[in-house]
Design an enzyme around this catalytic site. Sequence first.
Site, PDB file in Angstrom:
ATOM      1  N   VAL A 119     138.814 -22.875  70.631  1.00  0.00           N
ATOM      2  CA  VAL A 119     140.096 -23.126  69.963  1.00  0.00           C
ATOM      3  C   VAL A 119     140.922 -24.037  70.866  1.00  0.00           C
ATOM      4  O   VAL A 119     141.202 -23.701  72.020  1.00  0.00           O
ATOM      5  CB  VAL A 119     140.853 -21.801  69.690  1.00  0.00           C
ATOM      6  CG1 VAL A 119     142.185 -22.090  69.022  1.00  0.00           C
ATOM      7  CG2 VAL A 119     140.008 -20.876  68.815  1.00  0.00           C
ATOM      8  N   HIS A 169     142.592 -15.657  78.420  1.00  0.00           N
ATOM      9  CA  HIS A 169     141.972 -14.394  78.001  1.00  0.00           C
ATOM     10  C   HIS A 169     142.304 -13.340  79.054  1.00  0.00           C
ATOM     11  O   HIS A 169     142.122 -13.589  80.254  1.00  0.00           O
ATOM     12  CB  HIS A 169     140.444 -14.508  77.964  1.00  0.00           C
ATOM     13  CG  HIS A 169     139.887 -15.452  76.957  1.00  0.00           C
ATOM     14  ND1 HIS A 169     139.338 -15.048  75.758  1.00  0.00           N
ATOM     15  CD2 HIS A 169     139.757 -16.803  76.970  1.00  0.00           C
ATOM     16  CE1 HIS A 169     138.895 -16.100  75.093  1.00  0.00           C
ATOM     17  NE2 HIS A 169     139.127 -17.175  75.806  1.00  0.00           N
ATOM     18  N   ASN A 203     139.234 -21.346  79.322  1.00  0.00           N
ATOM     19  CA  ASN A 203     138.108 -22.251  79.118  1.00  0.00           C
ATOM     20  C   ASN A 203     138.620 -23.643  78.772  1.00  0.00           C
ATOM     21  O   ASN A 203     139.613 -23.775  78.049  1.00  0.00           O
ATOM     22  CB  ASN A 203     137.225 -21.738  77.978  1.00  0.00           C
ATOM     23  CG  ASN A 203     136.567 -20.409  78.306  1.00  0.00           C
ATOM     24  OD1 ASN A 203     136.164 -20.182  79.441  1.00  0.00           O
ATOM     25  ND2 ASN A 203     136.469 -19.527  77.321  1.00  0.00           N
ATOM     26  N   HIS A 247     144.757 -21.115  75.984  1.00  0.00           N
ATOM     27  CA  HIS A 247     144.964 -19.665  75.936  1.00  0.00           C
ATOM     28  C   HIS A 247     144.339 -19.026  77.161  1.00  0.00           C
ATOM     29  O   HIS A 247     143.304 -19.465  77.651  1.00  0.00           O
ATOM     30  CB  HIS A 247     144.366 -19.069  74.664  1.00  0.00           C
ATOM     31  CG  HIS A 247     142.984 -19.536  74.350  1.00  0.00           C
ATOM     32  ND1 HIS A 247     142.738 -20.751  73.758  1.00  0.00           N
ATOM     33  CD2 HIS A 247     141.776 -18.974  74.567  1.00  0.00           C
ATOM     34  CE1 HIS A 247     141.435 -20.906  73.615  1.00  0.00           C
ATOM     35  NE2 HIS A 247     140.828 -19.849  74.105  1.00  0.00           N
ATOM     36  N   ILE A 299     140.222 -11.444  68.074  1.00  0.00           N
ATOM     37  CA  ILE A 299     139.600 -10.937  66.849  1.00  0.00           C
ATOM     38  C   ILE A 299     138.165 -10.453  67.116  1.00  0.00           C
ATOM     39  O   ILE A 299     137.629  -9.646  66.348  1.00  0.00           O
ATOM     40  CB  ILE A 299     139.627 -12.037  65.758  1.00  0.00           C
ATOM     41  CG1 ILE A 299     139.550 -11.442  64.366  1.00  0.00           C
ATOM     42  CG2 ILE A 299     138.545 -13.078  65.974  1.00  0.00           C
ATOM     43  CD1 ILE A 299     139.886 -12.414  63.259  1.00  0.00           C
TER      44      ILE A 299
HETATM   45  P1  5GP Z   1     137.797 -19.868  73.622  1.00  0.00           P
HETATM   46  O1  5GP Z   1     136.301 -19.813  73.443  1.00  0.00           O
HETATM   47  O2  5GP Z   1     138.401 -21.058  72.920  1.00  0.00           O
HETATM   48  O3  5GP Z   1     138.218 -19.743  75.054  1.00  0.00           O
HETATM   49  O4  5GP Z   1     138.337 -18.557  72.940  1.00  0.00           O
HETATM   50  C1  5GP Z   1     138.854 -18.512  71.638  1.00  0.00           C
HETATM   51  C2  5GP Z   1     139.012 -17.054  71.293  1.00  0.00           C
HETATM   52  O5  5GP Z   1     139.819 -16.974  70.139  1.00  0.00           O
HETATM   53  C3  5GP Z   1     137.698 -16.337  71.010  1.00  0.00           C
HETATM   54  O6  5GP Z   1     137.545 -15.248  71.903  1.00  0.00           O
HETATM   55  C4  5GP Z   1     137.853 -15.876  69.560  1.00  0.00           C
HETATM   56  O7  5GP Z   1     137.289 -14.613  69.318  1.00  0.00           O
HETATM   57  C5  5GP Z   1     139.367 -15.891  69.352  1.00  0.00           C
HETATM   58  N1  5GP Z   1     139.798 -16.183  67.989  1.00  0.00           N
HETATM   59  C6  5GP Z   1     139.362 -17.204  67.204  1.00  0.00           C
HETATM   60  N2  5GP Z   1     139.980 -17.185  66.001  1.00  0.00           N
HETATM   61  C7  5GP Z   1     140.835 -16.120  66.048  1.00  0.00           C
HETATM   62  C8  5GP Z   1     141.762 -15.582  65.096  1.00  0.00           C
HETATM   63  O8  5GP Z   1     141.941 -16.070  63.984  1.00  0.00           O
HETATM   64  N3  5GP Z   1     142.472 -14.488  65.483  1.00  0.00           N
HETATM   65  C9  5GP Z   1     142.323 -13.921  66.716  1.00  0.00           C
HETATM   66  N4  5GP Z   1     143.078 -12.850  66.991  1.00  0.00           N
HETATM   67  N5  5GP Z   1     141.459 -14.412  67.639  1.00  0.00           N
HETATM   68  C10 5GP Z   1     140.726 -15.492  67.296  1.00  0.00           C
END
Ligand code: 5GP
Length: 116
Positions: free
Chosen positions: A97, A103, A88, A101, A32
């Site tokens: 989150v 990236h 991460n 996941h 997003i």
């Molecule tokens: P993290 O920091 O946990 O590795 O990455 C989480 C990612 O999830 C972030 O890049 C953030 O922009 C993305 N993200 C968080 N909420 C949402 C959402 O509701 N929809 C989408 N498509 N991405 C999200």
Amino acid sequence: MAEETIFSKIIRKEIPADILYQDDMVTAFRDINPRAPSHILIIPNKLIPTVNDVEADDEMMLGRLFTVARKLAEQEGVSEDGYRLIMNCNPHGGQEVYHIHMHLLGGRPLGPMLVG
Ligand code: 5GP
């Protein structure tokens, strides 16, 4: 029992997301808040909060993340120039989150760090 995140709702299509790929094991959708022209999240459908929670039984499913990453990199046209895959873990890793996941980032020279 791990607590569900917004990603479980995306997998079940209860909230909108730009889903690029889904099968019985994994789902991939556009981030997003993209930090590159192509920024895709590839996640297991099973809720695993962090890499610390990965078990041997998850190996096949987690391997699928890589084959989907390869396909999506081709689809996005970034395979030749290159791209970056990032996972991460926990606060020092910059995880926001708690549903693991991968990236996939590409589409421009990425520099030293991007997500986290
Ligand atoms: P993290 O920091 O946990 O590795 O990455 C989480 C990612 O999830 C972030 O890049 C953030 O922009 C993305 N993200 C968080 N909420 C949402 C959402 O509701 N929809 C989408 N498509 N991405 C999200």
